[in-house]
Design a protein around this motif. Structure first.
Motif, PDB file in Angstrom:
ATOM      1  N   ALA A 115       0.825  -1.205   0.000  1.00 44.72           N
ATOM      2  CA  ALA A 115       0.000   0.000   0.000  1.00 44.72           C
ATOM      3  C   ALA A 115       0.860   1.256   0.000  1.00 44.72           C
ATOM      4  CB  ALA A 115      -0.906   0.016   1.228  1.00 44.72           C
ATOM      5  N   ALA A 116       0.323   2.308  -0.584  1.00 48.71           N
ATOM      6  CA  ALA A 116       0.859   3.654  -0.388  1.00 48.71           C
ATOM      7  C   ALA A 116       0.235   4.151   0.905  1.00 48.71           C
ATOM      8  CB  ALA A 116       0.465   4.555  -1.551  1.00 48.71           C
ATOM      9  N   THR A 117       1.025   4.827   1.727  1.00 44.23           N
ATOM     10  CA  THR A 117       0.532   5.221   3.049  1.00 44.23           C
ATOM     11  C   THR A 117       0.488   6.746   3.197  1.00 44.23           C
ATOM     12  OG1 THR A 117       2.689   5.333   4.134  1.00 44.23           O
ATOM     13  CG2 THR A 117       1.649   3.149   3.979  1.00 44.23           C
ATOM     14  N   HIS A 118      -0.183   7.180   4.249  1.00 43.66           N
ATOM     15  CA  HIS A 118      -0.200   8.601   4.606  1.00 43.66           C
ATOM     16  C   HIS A 118       0.971   8.946   5.519  1.00 43.66           C
ATOM     17  CE1 HIS A 118      -4.102   9.802   2.904  1.00 43.66           C
ATOM     18  NE2 HIS A 118      -4.431   8.543   3.117  1.00 43.66           N
ATOM     19  N   HIS A 119       1.731   7.922   5.961  1.00 47.66           N
ATOM     20  CA  HIS A 119       2.860   8.129   6.861  1.00 47.66           C
ATOM     21  C   HIS A 119       3.928   8.992   6.184  1.00 47.66           C
ATOM     22  CE1 HIS A 119       5.802   7.378   9.947  1.00 47.66           C
ATOM     23  NE2 HIS A 119       6.646   6.887   9.051  1.00 47.66           N
ATOM     24  N   MET A 120       4.237  10.122   6.785  1.00 45.43           N
ATOM     25  CA  MET A 120       5.256  11.054   6.283  1.00 45.43           C
ATOM     26  C   MET A 120       4.946  11.576   4.878  1.00 45.43           C
ATOM     27  SD  MET A 120       8.765   9.277   7.733  1.00 45.43           S
ATOM     28  CE  MET A 120       9.808  10.493   6.969  1.00 45.43           C
ATOM     29  N   LEU A 121       3.695  11.437   4.438  1.00 51.41           N
ATOM     30  CA  LEU A 121       3.311  11.898   3.103  1.00 51.41           C
ATOM     31  C   LEU A 121       3.418  13.413   3.025  1.00 51.41           C
ATOM     32  CD1 LEU A 121       2.056  11.259   0.301  1.00 51.41           C
ATOM     33  CD2 LEU A 121      -0.169  11.549   1.391  1.00 51.41           C
ATOM     34  N   ARG A 122       3.983  13.871   1.928  1.00 53.40           N
ATOM     35  CA  ARG A 122       4.116  15.304   1.726  1.00 53.40           C
ATOM     36  C   ARG A 122       4.001  15.597   0.233  1.00 53.40           C
ATOM     37  NH1 ARG A 122       9.260  16.511   3.916  1.00 53.40           N
ATOM     38  NH2 ARG A 122      10.119  16.490   1.831  1.00 53.40           N
ATOM     39  N   VAL A 123       3.086  16.500  -0.115  1.00 52.64           N
ATOM     40  CA  VAL A 123       2.975  17.001  -1.484  1.00 52.64           C
ATOM     41  C   VAL A 123       3.155  18.513  -1.392  1.00 52.64           C
ATOM     42  CG1 VAL A 123       1.488  17.293  -3.504  1.00 52.64           C
ATOM     43  CG2 VAL A 123       1.403  15.158  -2.195  1.00 52.64           C
ATOM     44  N   GLU A 124       4.111  19.034  -2.144  1.00 53.33           N
ATOM     45  CA  GLU A 124       4.412  20.464  -2.071  1.00 53.33           C
ATOM     46  C   GLU A 124       4.529  21.074  -3.460  1.00 53.33           C
ATOM     47  OE1 GLU A 124       6.986  20.526   2.036  1.00 53.33           O
ATOM     48  OE2 GLU A 124       8.081  20.302   0.147  1.00 53.33           O
ATOM     49  N   GLN A 125       4.071  22.319  -3.536  1.00 49.55           N
ATOM     50  CA  GLN A 125       4.236  23.090  -4.764  1.00 49.55           C
ATOM     51  C   GLN A 125       5.125  24.271  -4.448  1.00 49.55           C
ATOM     52  OE1 GLN A 125       0.749  25.006  -6.343  1.00 49.55           O
ATOM     53  NE2 GLN A 125       1.687  25.310  -8.330  1.00 49.55           N
ATOM     54  N   GLY A 126       6.176  24.422  -5.216  1.00 46.71           N
ATOM     55  CA  GLY A 126       7.106  25.537  -5.069  1.00 46.71           C
ATOM     56  C   GLY A 126       7.616  25.847  -6.451  1.00 46.71           C
ATOM     57  N   ASP A 127       8.898  25.643  -6.621  1.00 48.44           N
ATOM     58  CA  ASP A 127       9.486  25.715  -7.960  1.00 48.44           C
ATOM     59  C   ASP A 127       9.254  24.355  -8.600  1.00 48.44           C
ATOM     60  OD1 ASP A 127      10.891  26.558 -10.169  1.00 48.44           O
ATOM     61  OD2 ASP A 127      12.843  26.053  -9.309  1.00 48.44           O
ATOM     62  N   GLY A 128       8.052  24.118  -9.079  1.00 48.40           N
ATOM     63  CA  GLY A 128       7.614  22.801  -9.527  1.00 48.40           C
ATOM     64  C   GLY A 128       6.875  22.107  -8.402  1.00 48.40           C
ATOM     65  N   TRP A 129       6.697  20.812  -8.537  1.00 54.10           N
ATOM     66  CA  TRP A 129       5.972  20.008  -7.552  1.00 54.10           C
ATOM     67  C   TRP A 129       6.887  18.925  -7.009  1.00 54.10           C
ATOM     68  CZ3 TRP A 129       0.774  20.340  -6.075  1.00 54.10           C
ATOM     69  CH2 TRP A 129       0.025  21.315  -6.739  1.00 54.10           C
ATOM     70  N   SER A 130       6.650  18.517  -5.756  1.00 54.77           N
ATOM     71  CA  SER A 130       7.384  17.395  -5.196  1.00 54.77           C
ATOM     72  C   SER A 130       6.473  16.632  -4.245  1.00 54.77           C
ATOM     73  CB  SER A 130       8.643  17.859  -4.453  1.00 54.77           C
ATOM     74  OG  SER A 130       8.291  18.588  -3.300  1.00 54.77           O
ATOM     75  N   ALA A 131       6.798  15.355  -4.062  1.00 55.73           N
ATOM     76  CA  ALA A 131       6.048  14.512  -3.137  1.00 55.73           C
ATOM     77  C   ALA A 131       6.991  13.505  -2.507  1.00 55.73           C
ATOM     78  CB  ALA A 131       4.909  13.777  -3.851  1.00 55.73           C
ATOM     79  N   ARG A 132       6.745  13.212  -1.235  1.00 58.51           N
ATOM     80  CA  ARG A 132       7.443  12.146  -0.518  1.00 58.51           C
ATOM     81  C   ARG A 132       6.377  11.113  -0.184  1.00 58.51           C
ATOM     82  NH1 ARG A 132      11.979  11.509   3.016  1.00 58.51           N
ATOM     83  NH2 ARG A 132      12.514  13.627   2.522  1.00 58.51           N
TER      84      ARG A 132
END
Length: 137
Positions: A115-132
């Protein structure tokens, strides 16, 4: 084209994904997760299927999308290789997956991602997009 890298995490596995757009982020996250499971070079684009998921927020939508792909692989026995997001917004995602039926003679399972989890999940928009994203294995 987005980028991803594997990250260390105790008893699980994670990825950090970077992309220019939210759509590219979601497509690259799918590529990253499936590349943990099966070598994408072993998958041919012989068939396609459509999928749709919903969630309350962008992070929830990312988890729902990735977990739905795990269902496609484990229940439908379809191995996607190319992910085309047709719609992303308003808490909804609709996509077309290109790939082929699972063939155990050609599709060696590298890692059993549960499964993909919500643990330490991070979606950010700045200079482009990133996700952990952390995956339960």
């Amino acid at each position: 084209m987005g980028q991803f890298e594997a990250i260390e995490h105790t008893a699980d596995v994670g990825v950090v994904v970077r992309a220019e757009t939210a759509v590219e982020l979601f497509e690259t996250a799918a590529e990253a997760m499936l590349s943990l499971i099966v070598d994408p070079r072993s998958v041919e684009n012989r068939a396609w299927t459509e999928r749709a998921v919903e969630a309350d927020d962008l992070e929830g939508l990312l988890v729902a999308w990735l977990n739905d792909l795990l269902l496609v692989l484990s229940v439908d026995e379809f191995v996607p290789r190319v992910f085309v997001i047709d719609h992303l917004g308003e808490g909804r995602l609709r996509a077309t997956l290109h790939g082929e039926p699972f063939d155990p003679a050609r599709h060696f399972i590298r890692k059993d991602v549960k499964a993909a989890t919500h643990h330490m999940l991070r979606v950010e928009q700045g200079d482009g997009w990133s996700a952990r994203i952390i995956f339960d294995v």
